[in-house]
Scaffold this motif. Sequence first.
Motif, PDB file in Angstrom:
ATOM      1  N   CYS A   1       5.459  -8.847  -4.809  1.00 11.20           N
ATOM      2  CA  CYS A   1       4.582  -7.677  -4.656  1.00 11.20           C
ATOM      3  C   CYS A   1       3.126  -8.128  -4.521  1.00 11.20           C
ATOM      4  CB  CYS A   1       4.736  -6.742  -5.852  1.00 11.20           C
ATOM      5  SG  CYS A   1       6.361  -5.985  -6.016  1.00 11.20           S
ATOM      6  N   ALA A   2       2.727  -9.095  -5.336  1.00 15.74           N
ATOM      7  CA  ALA A   2       1.354  -9.602  -5.281  1.00 15.74           C
ATOM      8  C   ALA A   2       1.071 -10.280  -3.947  1.00 15.74           C
ATOM      9  CB  ALA A   2       1.121 -10.570  -6.435  1.00 15.74           C
ATOM     10  N   GLU A   3       2.058 -10.985  -3.409  1.00 18.43           N
ATOM     11  CA  GLU A   3       1.875 -11.642  -2.109  1.00 18.43           C
ATOM     12  C   GLU A   3       1.702 -10.606  -1.001  1.00 18.43           C
ATOM     13  OE1 GLU A   3       5.351 -14.036  -1.791  1.00 18.43           O
ATOM     14  OE2 GLU A   3       4.623 -15.586  -3.171  1.00 18.43           O
ATOM     15  N   LEU A   4       2.505  -9.543  -1.036  1.00 13.62           N
ATOM     16  CA  LEU A   4       2.356  -8.485  -0.033  1.00 13.62           C
ATOM     17  C   LEU A   4       0.988  -7.815  -0.157  1.00 13.62           C
ATOM     18  CD1 LEU A   4       3.587  -6.672   2.197  1.00 13.62           C
ATOM     19  CD2 LEU A   4       4.334  -5.142   0.356  1.00 13.62           C
ATOM     20  N   ALA A   5       0.572  -7.527  -1.386  1.00 14.88           N
ATOM     21  CA  ALA A   5      -0.730  -6.893  -1.598  1.00 14.88           C
ATOM     22  C   ALA A   5      -1.857  -7.764  -1.044  1.00 14.88           C
ATOM     23  CB  ALA A   5      -0.943  -6.623  -3.083  1.00 14.88           C
ATOM     24  N   ALA A   6      -1.755  -9.081  -1.229  1.00 14.52           N
ATOM     25  CA  ALA A   6      -2.777  -9.989  -0.705  1.00 14.52           C
ATOM     26  C   ALA A   6      -2.805  -9.954   0.822  1.00 14.52           C
ATOM     27  CB  ALA A   6      -2.514 -11.407  -1.207  1.00 14.52           C
ATOM     28  N   GLU A   7      -1.630  -9.899   1.451  1.00 15.66           N
ATOM     29  CA  GLU A   7      -1.573  -9.807   2.914  1.00 15.66           C
ATOM     30  C   GLU A   7      -2.233  -8.515   3.401  1.00 15.66           C
ATOM     31  OE1 GLU A   7      -0.687 -11.816   5.203  1.00 15.66           O
ATOM     32  OE2 GLU A   7       0.556 -13.360   4.264  1.00 15.66           O
ATOM     33  N   LEU A   8      -1.988  -7.431   2.712  1.00  9.62           N
ATOM     34  CA  LEU A   8      -2.579  -6.160   3.119  1.00  9.62           C
ATOM     35  C   LEU A   8      -4.074  -6.113   2.832  1.00  9.62           C
ATOM     36  CD1 LEU A   8       0.274  -3.742   2.035  1.00  9.62           C
ATOM     37  CD2 LEU A   8      -0.287  -4.529   4.339  1.00  9.62           C
ATOM     38  N   ASP A   9      -4.507  -6.771   1.770  1.00  7.27           N
ATOM     39  CA  ASP A   9      -5.949  -6.862   1.504  1.00  7.27           C
ATOM     40  C   ASP A   9      -6.667  -7.521   2.675  1.00  7.27           C
ATOM     41  OD1 ASP A   9      -5.754  -5.655  -0.959  1.00  7.27           O
ATOM     42  OD2 ASP A   9      -5.783  -7.526  -2.114  1.00  7.27           O
ATOM     43  N   ARG A  10      -6.048  -8.559   3.227  1.00  6.96           N
ATOM     44  CA  ARG A  10      -6.661  -9.250   4.366  1.00  6.96           C
ATOM     45  C   ARG A  10      -6.744  -8.341   5.592  1.00  6.96           C
ATOM     46  NH1 ARG A  10      -4.375 -13.916   1.834  1.00  6.96           N
ATOM     47  NH2 ARG A  10      -2.265 -13.592   2.641  1.00  6.96           N
ATOM     48  N   ARG A  11      -5.895  -7.332   5.645  1.00 12.99           N
ATOM     49  CA  ARG A  11      -5.898  -6.382   6.756  1.00 12.99           C
ATOM     50  C   ARG A  11      -6.695  -5.113   6.423  1.00 12.99           C
ATOM     51  NH1 ARG A  11      -1.405  -9.473   6.766  1.00 12.99           N
ATOM     52  NH2 ARG A  11      -0.258  -9.809   8.724  1.00 12.99           N
ATOM     53  N   ASN A  12      -7.252  -5.064   5.231  1.00  7.14           N
ATOM     54  CA  ASN A  12      -8.005  -3.895   4.762  1.00  7.14           C
ATOM     55  C   ASN A  12      -7.127  -2.643   4.737  1.00  7.14           C
ATOM     56  OD1 ASN A  12     -10.369  -2.730   3.722  1.00  7.14           O
ATOM     57  ND2 ASN A  12     -10.986  -1.973   5.739  1.00  7.14           N
ATOM     58  N   VAL A  13      -5.877  -2.815   4.305  1.00  3.69           N
ATOM     59  CA  VAL A  13      -4.922  -1.707   4.208  1.00  3.69           C
ATOM     60  C   VAL A  13      -4.527  -1.549   2.738  1.00  3.69           C
ATOM     61  CG1 VAL A  13      -2.614  -0.878   4.817  1.00  3.69           C
ATOM     62  CG2 VAL A  13      -4.023  -2.042   6.533  1.00  3.69           C
ATOM     63  N   PRO A  14      -4.831  -0.423   2.115  1.00  2.25           N
ATOM     64  CA  PRO A  14      -4.434  -0.219   0.717  1.00  2.25           C
ATOM     65  C   PRO A  14      -2.945   0.080   0.598  1.00  2.25           C
ATOM     66  CG  PRO A  14      -5.456   1.762   1.555  1.00  2.25           C
ATOM     67  CD  PRO A  14      -5.570   0.738   2.661  1.00  2.25           C
ATOM     68  N   LEU A  15      -2.398  -0.214  -0.559  1.00  2.00           N
ATOM     69  CA  LEU A  15      -1.013   0.115  -0.868  1.00  2.00           C
ATOM     70  C   LEU A  15      -0.946   1.434  -1.627  1.00  2.00           C
ATOM     71  CD1 LEU A  15       0.674  -3.196  -2.112  1.00  2.00           C
ATOM     72  CD2 LEU A  15       1.617  -1.638  -0.387  1.00  2.00           C
ATOM     73  N   SER A  16       0.176   2.127  -1.476  1.00  2.00           N
ATOM     74  CA  SER A  16       0.517   3.214  -2.380  1.00  2.00           C
ATOM     75  C   SER A  16       1.700   2.715  -3.206  1.00  2.00           C
ATOM     76  CB  SER A  16       0.890   4.484  -1.604  1.00  2.00           C
ATOM     77  OG  SER A  16      -0.258   5.037  -0.986  1.00  2.00           O
ATOM     78  N   LEU A  17       1.465   2.519  -4.493  1.00  2.00           N
ATOM     79  CA  LEU A  17       2.470   1.924  -5.378  1.00  2.00           C
ATOM     80  C   LEU A  17       3.370   3.020  -5.930  1.00  2.00           C
ATOM     81  CD1 LEU A  17       0.012  -0.414  -7.299  1.00  2.00           C
ATOM     82  CD2 LEU A  17       1.420  -1.003  -5.316  1.00  2.00           C
ATOM     83  N   LEU A  18       4.680   2.873  -5.725  1.00  2.00           N
ATOM     84  CA  LEU A  18       5.660   3.806  -6.250  1.00  2.00           C
ATOM     85  C   LEU A  18       6.201   3.221  -7.546  1.00  2.00           C
ATOM     86  CD1 LEU A  18       5.281   4.807  -3.372  1.00  2.00           C
ATOM     87  CD2 LEU A  18       7.746   5.127  -3.201  1.00  2.00           C
ATOM     88  N   PHE A  19       5.882   3.875  -8.667  1.00  2.00           N
ATOM     89  CA  PHE A  19       6.097   3.255  -9.970  1.00  2.00           C
ATOM     90  C   PHE A  19       6.822   4.204 -10.912  1.00  2.00           C
ATOM     91  CE2 PHE A  19       4.374   2.022 -14.229  1.00  2.00           C
ATOM     92  CZ  PHE A  19       4.932   0.746 -14.285  1.00  2.00           C
ATOM     93  N   ALA A  20       7.933   3.725 -11.490  1.00  2.00           N
ATOM     94  CA  ALA A  20       8.670   4.467 -12.518  1.00  2.00           C
ATOM     95  C   ALA A  20       8.432   3.767 -13.850  1.00  2.00           C
ATOM     96  CB  ALA A  20      10.161   4.504 -12.190  1.00  2.00           C
ATOM     97  N   PRO A  21       7.710   4.376 -14.773  1.00  2.00           N
ATOM     98  CA  PRO A  21       7.259   3.650 -15.970  1.00  2.00           C
ATOM     99  C   PRO A  21       8.374   3.113 -16.853  1.00  2.00           C
ATOM    100  CG  PRO A  21       6.841   6.007 -16.175  1.00  2.00           C
ATOM    101  CD  PRO A  21       7.219   5.759 -14.759  1.00  2.00           C
ATOM    102  N   ARG A  22       9.506   3.805 -16.969  1.00  2.00           N
ATOM    103  CA  ARG A  22      10.573   3.312 -17.831  1.00  2.00           C
ATOM    104  C   ARG A  22      11.502   2.348 -17.107  1.00  2.00           C
ATOM    105  NH1 ARG A  22      11.821   5.656 -22.761  1.00  2.00           N
ATOM    106  NH2 ARG A  22      14.029   5.238 -22.417  1.00  2.00           N
ATOM    107  N   ALA A  23      11.732   2.591 -15.819  1.00  2.00           N
ATOM    108  CA  ALA A  23      12.653   1.744 -15.078  1.00  2.00           C
ATOM    109  C   ALA A  23      12.018   0.413 -14.696  1.00  2.00           C
ATOM    110  CB  ALA A  23      13.136   2.465 -13.822  1.00  2.00           C
ATOM    111  N   GLU A  24      10.708   0.400 -14.480  1.00  2.00           N
ATOM    112  CA  GLU A  24      10.059  -0.783 -13.921  1.00  2.00           C
ATOM    113  C   GLU A  24       8.921  -1.292 -14.798  1.00  2.00           C
ATOM    114  OE1 GLU A  24       8.967   1.127 -10.345  1.00  2.00           O
ATOM    115  OE2 GLU A  24      10.950   0.966  -9.432  1.00  2.00           O
ATOM    116  N   GLY A  25       8.729  -0.691 -15.943  1.00  2.00           N
ATOM    117  CA  GLY A  25       7.583  -1.051 -16.758  1.00  2.00           C
ATOM    118  C   GLY A  25       7.774  -2.328 -17.566  1.00  2.00           C
TER     119      GLY A  25
END
Length: 248
Positions: free
Chosen positions: A20-44
Motif C-alpha cells: 500500500c505504501a509503495e502504491l501511495a508513493a507512486e501516486l504521490d509522484r503523479r500528484n494523485v491522492p488516494l481514497s483509502l477504504l478502511f474497515a477499523p475492525r477488519a483491517e485495524g
Amino acid sequence: MDARLLVSLSGIGPRTLHRCAELAAELDRRNVPLSLLFAPRAEGSPAVATWVRDRTRRGDGLLLHGYDHRVPPSHRAVSLHRKAEFAGLPAHEARLRMIAAKAALEKLGLAADGFAPPRWLASPGTLAAAGEHFALCADLAAVHDLRTRTVHRSRVQSFAAHHHRTETVRAFALVLASARAARRGGLVRLGIDAVDLARPGLRQAFLDAVDVALENRAFGTTYGSLTSSPRVGTRTSVPSGARLVNSP
C-alpha cells in the motif's frame, strides 16, 4: 470537460501495508491522492492506523469500508465470504454497524469523508442509514451526495469486474476503460484491492490506467471533493428526490 480521477485502495492491513505504501508513493509522484477504504475492525492494527492517519494528513481521503467483514449479520445464516456486509441489510441494522464503525474510527483518531460498502454493494437500507452519518456514499455504479441528493453516476473500474478472465485481459480491460472514461469527461473511478498489488502485472496495469487517465486530461481528486461542487448533468430515473449527474 476534464475528467476527475478517483483512485481507491481497499484491503489495507498489516500483511499488505508495505505494498500500500509503495502504491501511495507512486501516486504521490503523479500528484494523485488516494481514497483509502478502511474497515477499523477488519483491517485495524497500530501500524495500519498510523499509516492511514499519516496519509490523510497528507491529503488522501478516507471512506469507511464497513465494520467487520468477518462477522455476519446477527439474524442471518449467511457467510460474508459469499455476500458483502452491507449488500442486504435493512436500515436499522446498517445504522447500528455504522455507529459502531464510526466509534472504532474515532478511537484510532480518524474521521471518514464518506461510506463505501464492501464490494461497493449497498442495500437501500444502507443508503438510508448512511444519510444520517455521512455526506456521501459510494457504491458500484454511482457516488451519492447524501446532503444534496445528487447522484454522480460512474461505475468503479477494477480487476474484480473481470475476475473470470485471464490476468492479461483483465489488465487490458482496466486500462481501456480508464482511457474511455477520461476522454468522455466526468468521473473516472479506479479501485484496487491491496492483494492485487502482489501481482506485478496487475500492479503495473493499474498504474498504466492512472497514467492514461492523466494523459487524457483527468485530474486526481478524492471522493470527499464531490460533496462541495456537484455538477449538473443528464437526468434519468433515480429514487424520488435525487438528482443525477451523468458520468461515464
